[in-house]
Motif scaffolding. Structure first.
Motif, PDB file in Angstrom:
ATOM      1  N   SER A   1      54.954  39.676  43.936  1.00  0.00           N
ATOM      2  CA  SER A   1      55.559  40.411  45.039  1.00  0.00           C
ATOM      3  C   SER A   1      54.905  40.103  46.375  1.00  0.00           C
ATOM      4  N   ARG A   2      53.836  39.304  46.372  1.00  0.00           N
ATOM      5  CA  ARG A   2      53.119  38.983  47.602  1.00  0.00           C
ATOM      6  C   ARG A   2      53.126  37.475  47.842  1.00  0.00           C
ATOM      7  N   PRO A   3      53.078  37.054  49.108  1.00  0.00           N
ATOM      8  CA  PRO A   3      53.020  35.611  49.392  1.00  0.00           C
ATOM      9  C   PRO A   3      51.816  34.976  48.712  1.00  0.00           C
ATOM     10  N   GLY A   4      51.981  33.736  48.297  1.00  0.00           N
ATOM     11  CA  GLY A   4      50.885  33.044  47.634  1.00  0.00           C
ATOM     12  C   GLY A   4      49.722  32.792  48.584  1.00  0.00           C
ATOM     13  N   VAL A   5      48.517  32.999  48.094  1.00  0.00           N
ATOM     14  CA  VAL A   5      47.326  32.766  48.915  1.00  0.00           C
ATOM     15  C   VAL A   5      46.639  31.465  48.534  1.00  0.00           C
ATOM     16  N   GLY A   6      47.197  30.733  47.570  1.00  0.00           N
ATOM     17  CA  GLY A   6      46.629  29.448  47.207  1.00  0.00           C
ATOM     18  C   GLY A   6      46.123  29.398  45.782  1.00  0.00           C
ATOM     19  N   MET A   7      45.094  28.595  45.570  1.00  0.00           N
ATOM     20  CA  MET A   7      44.534  28.360  44.244  1.00  0.00           C
ATOM     21  C   MET A   7      43.221  29.123  44.083  1.00  0.00           C
ATOM     22  N   PHE A   8      42.984  29.680  42.890  1.00  0.00           N
ATOM     23  CA  PHE A   8      41.755  30.397  42.572  1.00  0.00           C
ATOM     24  C   PHE A   8      40.935  29.562  41.590  1.00  0.00           C
ATOM     25  N   ILE A   9      39.688  29.278  41.941  1.00  0.00           N
ATOM     26  CA  ILE A   9      38.756  28.632  41.013  1.00  0.00           C
ATOM     27  C   ILE A   9      37.756  29.690  40.584  1.00  0.00           C
ATOM     28  N   LEU A  10      37.738  30.010  39.296  1.00  0.00           N
ATOM     29  CA  LEU A  10      36.873  31.082  38.801  1.00  0.00           C
ATOM     30  C   LEU A  10      35.426  30.610  38.728  1.00  0.00           C
ATOM     31  N   LEU A  11      34.541  31.363  39.371  1.00  0.00           N
ATOM     32  CA  LEU A  11      33.109  31.055  39.358  1.00  0.00           C
ATOM     33  C   LEU A  11      32.382  31.879  38.310  1.00  0.00           C
ATOM     34  N   SER A  12      32.776  33.138  38.139  1.00  0.00           N
ATOM     35  CA  SER A  12      32.197  34.005  37.113  1.00  0.00           C
ATOM     36  C   SER A  12      33.199  35.093  36.769  1.00  0.00           C
ATOM     37  N   GLY A  13      33.062  35.659  35.578  1.00  0.00           N
ATOM     38  CA  GLY A  13      33.985  36.683  35.135  1.00  0.00           C
ATOM     39  C   GLY A  13      35.252  36.088  34.545  1.00  0.00           C
ATOM     40  N   ARG A  14      36.129  36.987  34.045  1.00  0.00           N
ATOM     41  CA  ARG A  14      37.366  36.551  33.406  1.00  0.00           C
ATOM     42  C   ARG A  14      38.533  37.325  33.982  1.00  0.00           C
ATOM     43  N   ILE A  15      39.682  36.670  34.019  1.00  0.00           N
ATOM     44  CA  ILE A  15      40.901  37.331  34.469  1.00  0.00           C
ATOM     45  C   ILE A  15      41.965  37.218  33.382  1.00  0.00           C
ATOM     46  N   LEU A  16      42.914  38.165  33.406  1.00  0.00           N
ATOM     47  CA  LEU A  16      44.035  38.152  32.474  1.00  0.00           C
ATOM     48  C   LEU A  16      45.300  37.828  33.250  1.00  0.00           C
ATOM     49  N   ILE A  17      46.024  36.819  32.772  1.00  0.00           N
ATOM     50  CA  ILE A  17      47.302  36.428  33.376  1.00  0.00           C
ATOM     51  C   ILE A  17      48.414  37.130  32.609  1.00  0.00           C
ATOM     52  N   THR A  18      49.315  37.810  33.334  1.00  0.00           N
ATOM     53  CA  THR A  18      50.415  38.529  32.690  1.00  0.00           C
ATOM     54  C   THR A  18      51.710  38.248  33.440  1.00  0.00           C
ATOM     55  N   ARG A  19      52.801  38.660  32.844  1.00  0.00           N
ATOM     56  CA  ARG A  19      54.100  38.638  33.498  1.00  0.00           C
ATOM     57  C   ARG A  19      54.874  39.860  33.046  1.00  0.00           C
ATOM     58  N   LYS A  20      56.031  40.096  33.671  1.00  0.00           N
ATOM     59  CA  LYS A  20      56.895  41.196  33.273  1.00  0.00           C
ATOM     60  C   LYS A  20      58.133  40.653  32.587  1.00  0.00           C
ATOM     61  N   ASN A  21      58.539  41.351  31.505  1.00  0.00           N
ATOM     62  CA  ASN A  21      59.763  40.919  30.840  1.00  0.00           C
ATOM     63  C   ASN A  21      60.963  41.568  31.508  1.00  0.00           C
ATOM     64  N   GLY A  22      62.142  41.389  30.944  1.00  0.00           N
ATOM     65  CA  GLY A  22      63.359  41.879  31.571  1.00  0.00           C
ATOM     66  C   GLY A  22      63.433  43.377  31.722  1.00  0.00           C
TER      67      GLY A  22
END
Length: 584
Positions: free
Chosen positions: A70-91
């Motif tokens: 819902s927000r404009p893209g801010v570019g690419m993220f390179i993870l230095l530490s920690g973990r993230i979860l990638i999700t999406r929404k279904n129909g």
């Protein structure tokens, strides 16, 4: 790993498998499995350190959102530490986990080169530190860091390829297969290289639930479920593009070095070479990048591709190249008029915006010609088509289809459709194909057992109903005999005319057929009467009668109507742009 890859879960299932926790667990299409390592490279600490100068290090607390559709893209993220979860929404708006990413991994696909919104959500699972590289700096990375930039660029491209193949991360189109609205939006998204999935509510449980939830009227179909969960009812291409973030903001105060009108092979070539040489470039197109060539199933006589290449693949590569060098693309938008009475030149867009450019390149190509067949327009998109992409080919499996036209575009379409349709009836007005079609295509078509050539024949009537075409009648032009064929698909390839109507009253000279005159096409009288004479010079070879306005590709009067020639003119005009810009 990548925020946009969601092929783990089929939207039809509504069930979630175990979330992969590494790139080796992440499911890929079979065609890309061998390139997993290129798609998901892990950067070493030394490589990450080399990229620190291009971005900003930021920190997120557990549960915080790094990015979302819902927000404009801010570019690419390179993870230095920690973990993230990638999700999406279904129909149904339910958030579905995709994959976890950790240190050394980077998010993104080619959309991040131009600041497009991400196609999924990224949420911190713990305290996360990441290097954020904005779109401008990301483009600098892929140019300045040759080896590392190439690896990143390859990964971004392969991820988009996987998204397109699986439909992951893009909108869901919900409606009956083959419906005019579904085909229209599928064509728009496919031509623009945007991932999507089309779901039949009669066959898919999630699509059925979405229909029950929103209860659309027949004229509100198809429903479109966007990556952020928003549901649109039978949107126009422009409405969908706006909601997907395919537009960039155009301000009246910005002055571009060059505005290119048309994103076919000529326009894309001009964008690549002009942007790579440091010019600020804006490209505008009414439908999709690639132009008519982009709709070609296979181009087999383009230099360097002995086995052929689809028009969409060729255009897609050029599009990514243009983005890499910083060209700005706006699709779909129409230029309604050109004001050459001022400098910089002004282009009025149908969205109400007026943009300015020091030079303008006309690359609008041609529009499909519509033969004089009664009620033809009534069935456009509902059985009558002017190109043959995989979408249309998928609709005519094991059906008999009719194709009209004798040029190379028609020949390429016949070869492609013959591998899907039960039979192709090929109608031409002339006695043979030799005058209008390349020999290699004539020979190939002649060897196809499910293609019948009907010489000296033309369609005189189409039968159908609200659902679409049901039959076609054609007549032999010499003996007057009639033939009727039951069919649901008619493909029309009867040539094109120059797309130059928007140039009225701007001073750009057109010939009697509507093509743009440039260079040697302009007579001495044109030189003395034009604004060129005021500065004591003649028009440059690709310059029109208006100084600073150029024409390339199929819209130009003396052009060779070939993809390779269009690309060559797109490259050649850039040197002339530099010459003119130097005068200012």
């Amino acid at each position: 790993m990548n925020e946009a890859f969601d092929s783990l879960l089929s939207p039809a299932s509504g069930q979630m498998d175990d979330v992969p926790t590494s790139t080796t667990d992440f499911p890929l299409p079979p065609s890309l499995e061998s390139r997993r390592g290129q798609m998901f490279p892990k950067l070493s600490p030394a490589e990450t350190n080399r990229l620190l100068r291009f971005g900003t290090v930021r920190t997120w607390q557990p549960g915080e959102i790094l990015f979302d559709p819902s927000r404009p893209g801010v570019g690419m993220f390179i993870l230095l530490s920690g973990r993230i979860l990638i999700t999406r929404k279904n129909g149904l708006g339910i958030e579905i986990p995709i994959i976890e990413s950790g240190p050394g991994h980077f998010t993104g696909e080619v959309g991040q080169l131009s600041g497009r919104p991400p196609l999924a959500y990224g949420r911190a699972l713990e305290v996360v530190e990441a290097l954020v590289i904005d779109p401008l700096s990301l483009r600098a990375v892929v140019v300045a860091e040759a080896e590392l930039g190439e690896r990143i660029m390859r990964a971004l491209i392969l991820r988009r390829m996987a998204l397109i193949e699986t439909g992951g991360g893009g909108p869901l189109l919900i409606g009956a297969p083959g419906g005019a609205g579904i085909v229209r939006l599928q064509g728009f998204l496919s031509r623009n290289g945007h991932p999507h999935l089309a779901l039949d509510p009669a066959q898919d449980s999630v699509a059925e639930d979405v229909m029950k939830l929103h209860q659309p009227r027949p004229d509100e179909l198809p429903l479109v479920v966007c990556p952020d969960g928003t549901v649109l009812k039978c949107p126009t291409e422009r409405e969908l593009a706006h909601h997907l973030g395919l537009y960039i903001e155009l301000g009246p105060d910005r002055v571009y070095d060059v505005a290119i009108v048309g994103a076919g092979p000529a326009g894309l070539a001009c964008a690549v070479y002009a942007a790579s040489e440091g010019l600020s470039v804006l490209v505008l197109d009414t439908h999709a990048f690639g132009g008519q060539a982009g709709a070609s199933a296979r181009i087999e006589n383009y230099l360097g591709f002995p086995t052929g290449i689809s028009g969409q693949a060729l255009a897609g590569r050029a599009y990514v190249q243009a983005l890499k060098f910083g060209a700005e693309m706006v699709v779909p938008v129409e230029v309604t008029s050109l004001d050459c009475t001022r400098f910089p030149h002004a282009l009025q867009l149908d969205c109400g915006v007026r943009v300015s450019a020091k030079t303008v390149v006309i690359a609008t190509g041609a529009k499909y010609r519509h033969p004089a067949i009664p009620e033809l327009e009534r069935y456009e998109g509902r059985g009558v088509y002017y190109w043959a992409s995989p979408i249309e080919a998928g609709l005519c499996r094991q059906e008999e289809v009719v194709l009209v036209g004798g040029g190379n575009a028609a020949g390429q379409a016949i070869v492609f459709l013959a591998s899907h349709a039960a039979h192709v009836h090929h109608l031409i007005r002339g006695a043979d194909l030799a005058k209008s079609m390349s020999t290699y295509l004539i020979n190939r078509i002649g060897s196809l057992p499910n293609v019948t050539l009907h010489r000296e024949s033309e369609i005189v009537a189409i039968e159908g109903c609200e659902e679409g075409v049901s039959a076609v009648h054609w007549r032999h032009r010499q003996n007057g005999s009639m033939q009727t064929k039951s069919t649901r698909r008619i493909f029309v390839f009867v040539g094109a005319y120059p797309n130059t109507g928007w140039l009225e009253n701007c001073g750009v000279k057109l010939n009697d057929k509507g093509f743009v005159c440039t260079g040697l096409d302009l007579s001495p009288a044109d030189h003395t009467q034009s604004a060129h004479s005021k500065n004591g010079r003649q028009p440059l070879p690709l310059e029109t009668s208006v100084p600073g306005v150029f024409a390339i590709g199929d819209a130009r009067a003396s052009s060779t109507k070939r993809v390779a020639a269009a690309v060559g003119e797109g490259a050649a005009v850039v040197d002339q742009l530099h010459t003119l810009l130097a005068l200012h």
